[in-house]
Motif scaffolding. Structure first.
Motif, PDB file in Angstrom:
ATOM      1  N   THR A 177      -0.205  14.283  -2.099  1.00 14.54           N
ATOM      2  CA  THR A 177       0.676  15.210  -1.371  1.00 14.54           C
ATOM      3  C   THR A 177       0.880  14.768   0.077  1.00 14.54           C
ATOM      4  O   THR A 177       1.930  15.040   0.667  1.00 14.54           O
ATOM      5  N   SER A 178      -0.111  14.103   0.670  1.00 15.70           N
ATOM      6  CA  SER A 178       0.025  13.677   2.065  1.00 15.70           C
ATOM      7  C   SER A 178       1.142  12.642   2.221  1.00 15.70           C
ATOM      8  O   SER A 178       1.871  12.647   3.217  1.00 15.70           O
ATOM      9  N   ILE A 179       1.289  11.767   1.225  1.00 10.84           N
ATOM     10  CA  ILE A 179       2.353  10.749   1.280  1.00 10.84           C
ATOM     11  C   ILE A 179       3.721  11.415   1.184  1.00 10.84           C
ATOM     12  O   ILE A 179       4.652  11.083   1.930  1.00 10.84           O
ATOM     13  N   ILE A 180       3.839  12.375   0.270  1.00 11.62           N
ATOM     14  CA  ILE A 180       5.117  13.066   0.071  1.00 11.62           C
ATOM     15  C   ILE A 180       5.462  13.893   1.307  1.00 11.62           C
ATOM     16  O   ILE A 180       6.606  13.908   1.771  1.00 11.62           O
ATOM     17  N   THR A 185       6.633  -2.002   4.293  1.00 14.79           N
ATOM     18  CA  THR A 185       8.023  -1.922   4.766  1.00 14.79           C
ATOM     19  C   THR A 185       8.228  -0.619   5.531  1.00 14.79           C
ATOM     20  O   THR A 185       7.754   0.437   5.119  1.00 14.79           O
ATOM     21  N   SER A 186       8.956  -0.678   6.656  1.00 15.14           N
ATOM     22  CA  SER A 186       9.229   0.523   7.448  1.00 15.14           C
ATOM     23  C   SER A 186      10.257   1.395   6.735  1.00 15.14           C
ATOM     24  O   SER A 186      11.168   0.884   6.065  1.00 15.14           O
ATOM     25  N   PRO A 187      10.131   2.728   6.872  1.00 15.58           N
ATOM     26  CA  PRO A 187      11.114   3.626   6.262  1.00 15.58           C
ATOM     27  C   PRO A 187      12.507   3.349   6.817  1.00 15.58           C
ATOM     28  O   PRO A 187      12.662   3.077   8.011  1.00 15.58           O
ATOM     29  N   THR A 188      13.513   3.406   5.972  1.00 16.22           N
ATOM     30  CA  THR A 188      14.891   3.152   6.407  1.00 16.22           C
ATOM     31  C   THR A 188      15.836   4.188   5.820  1.00 16.22           C
ATOM     32  O   THR A 188      15.736   4.517   4.637  1.00 16.22           O
ATOM     33  N   HIS A 210      10.950   5.192   1.716  1.00 16.55           N
ATOM     34  CA  HIS A 210       9.689   5.486   2.394  1.00 16.55           C
ATOM     35  C   HIS A 210       8.583   5.095   1.412  1.00 16.55           C
ATOM     36  O   HIS A 210       8.046   5.939   0.710  1.00 16.55           O
ATOM     37  N   PRO A 211       8.292   3.769   1.336  1.00 14.67           N
ATOM     38  CA  PRO A 211       7.388   3.254   0.315  1.00 14.67           C
ATOM     39  C   PRO A 211       6.107   4.112   0.185  1.00 14.67           C
ATOM     40  O   PRO A 211       5.533   4.508   1.204  1.00 14.67           O
TER      41      PRO A 211
END
Length: 518
Positions: A79-82, A3-6, A19-20
């Motif tokens: 940490t890269s995802i966050i 899913t795209s961030p919204t 931001h899944p």
């Protein structure tokens, strides 16, 4: 498929960002002012795990890195995802904030476009005879009760916002007596797009207005007692017609640089307070008016309130007159003014701080001329070709009538509150045919607080206007008034000075015109 961030800003105080696999909530939203920072309280969670809540400046790299490590440890996520989520969130919030600021700016710039009929009606109003008297009456018909001199004086000062050297005004009086009400009612006659009402604003926030956003605006401060932070920038923009501040900011890459924020005037400033002496620096730049605290004014207001409650006030007519007066403000145009009588004018010697008061006096005469611009023939300077209108003796006469009370206050050894107490005290003693009084008797008759009365009496004794005649500390003192005519004598002197100058100018030749009409 991921899913795209919204970003969901439906509730500006509860912004959500998916931001899944992260769900981020911005609690309390973000502030629109202060583009050099983005403080936010974030709530970050993954599915049903316990959320992490943290307050930080998203432009501060150190704070962001600490949050990333904390979230990674608590939610067991890379940490890269966050980092990616927070970078994207910051960019989304920047876009959202700029969009909201643009909406506000557009709303502020959304001026009313007058129809040809409205323009004609407004210009006809300003061209009509007895403009000042008619305006005074119409301000009353618009719902401003009593305060005849104060309301017209205030209206003309508000009108001066359109000039390069606007005037300023401070309303003084006891708590709950109607200072804010008068300011609100008179300012309602000024177009919305030309004023800024402040109930709460930090001093720093003043520097974040657009460069020309405040130019020729009327700034209304409901309560100066609660706006100490803005008094310094207000004084600066009043005197210098601009304010500036250099700040250090960090961009998203952590690089620092200096930025100078500049906000331009001129502005006209109005405020209300109960404490005259505390705002002396601001008061020196302003006209001071004292709210009518008489029983007669109380009666006028209460009669109006009863009629309004009984449905006997034509509210539609009030709105019509209010809109007409707003439209007259819209058709007034910047124009240069020259006062050919200026060199013959002077203020009474009793006035304190004569340099600034003299400047106020001359500027107020120009404000009266400015309001009469549709009744003045345009003239042109022979050498420069510059267009201007000239002040007339009628303008000076009208200004003198409104300025007498101002000059009287400016020449008084007593402040407004003490003077009001003293005048009421004298009226009471004469009505009761009393030669002396005690503090208790006066306090009960005049209904004043003991602490206030103590301050008033100390000042009156210091200036020799009241003296002890008998008594002691144990049993109390009796006092008597030493002068009943001090106010009347000063009023007469000031009136005489102004009237004599006007009579002299009227009887002498018209000043030689060094300019010519086109």
């Amino acid at each position: 498929m991921p899913t795209s961030p919204t970003l969901n800003t439906t509730n500006p105080d509860h912004i959500t960002y998916d931001h899944p696999p992260l769900e981020i909530t911005v609690l309390g939203g973000i502030r629109l002012e202060g583009l050099d920072r983005m403080r936010a309280t974030l709530k970050i969670k993954v599915e049903e795990q316990q959320a992490v809540r943290h307050n930080l400046d998203l432009y501060n790299n150190i704070q962001v890195e600490k949050l990333i490590r904390r979230v990674a440890e608590r939610l067991e996520i890379g940490t890269s995802i966050i980092t990616a989520a927070l970078v994207d969130l910051t960019e989304e919030l920047e876009d959202y904030r700029m969009h909201e600021i643009e909406k506000q700016t557009q709303a502020q710039d959304k001026r009313k476009f007058l129809t040809p009929e409205e323009i004609k009606a407004a210009q006809l109003y300003l061209s009509s005879p007895n403009l000042m008297q008619r305006t005074l009456e119409d301000i009353g018909k618009a719902g401003v009760i009593g305060e005849e001199t104060n309301r017209l004086l205030m209206y003309l000062i508000f009108t001066s916002r359109k000039r390069e050297n606007p005037l300023h005004i401070i309303s003084l009086g006891s708590s709950g007596i109607g200072k804010t009400h008068l300011q609100e009612k008179v300012s309602a006659l000024i177009p919305e797009e030309d004023k800024l009402e402040i109930t709460s604003l930090s001093g720093n926030a003043f520097y974040y207005f657009d460069r020309q956003e405040l130019r020729n605006k009327l700034i209304l401060i409901e309560d100066l007692d609660g706006a100490e932070d803005v008094l310094y920038p207000l004084r600066e923009i009043q005197s210098k017609k601009r304010i500036s501040k250099t700040i250090v900011i960090k961009n998203t890459k952590g690089e620092t640089k200096t930025v100078t924020l500049k906000v331009e005037g001129p502005v006209s400033v109005a405020g209300c307070t109960t404490r005259e002496s505390i705002y002396e620096d601001n008061a020196n730049r302003s006209f001071l008016i004292y709210i009518d605290e008489s029983q007669e004014q109380d009666h006028k207001i209460m009669v109006y309130q009863r009629k309004l409650s009984a449905g006997k006030i034509n509210v539609s007519e009030e709105h019509r007159i209010t809109e007409l007066l707003q439209n007259t403000q819209r058709v007034l145009q910047p124009v240069q003014i020259r006062n050919p009588f200026a060199e013959s004018l002077h203020i009474p010697e009793e006035v304190f701080k004569p340099r600034r008061t003299n400047a106020h006096y001359l500027a107020f005469i120009e404000a009266v001329t400015f309001y009469h611009q549709y009744q003045r023939e345009k003239q042109y300077d022979k050498e420069t070709g510059e267009e201007f209108i000239a002040t007339t003796l009628d303008d000076i006469k009208e200004a003198n009538g409104l300025m007498k009370e101002i000059l009287l206050r400016k020449s008084d050894d007593l402040n407004g509150a003490t003077r009001n107490y003293f005048e009421r005290l004298k009226d009471w003693l004469q009505a009761e045919d009393k030669n002396s009084f005690t503090n208790v008797q006066a306090r009960q008759a005049l209904r004043v607080k003991s602490s206030n009365q103590k301050r008033y009496m100390a000042t009156l004794q210091e200036w020799g206007l009241v003296r002890k005649v008998k008594g002691d500390k144990k049993n109390g003192f009796a006092y008597e008034v030493t002068s009943y005519e001090d106010q009347q004598q000063r009023t007469q002197r000031i009136t005489t000075v102004l009237d004599e100058i006007l009579v002299h100018l009227s009887s002498s030749r018209r000043p030689k015109e060094v300019q010519s009409k086109k």
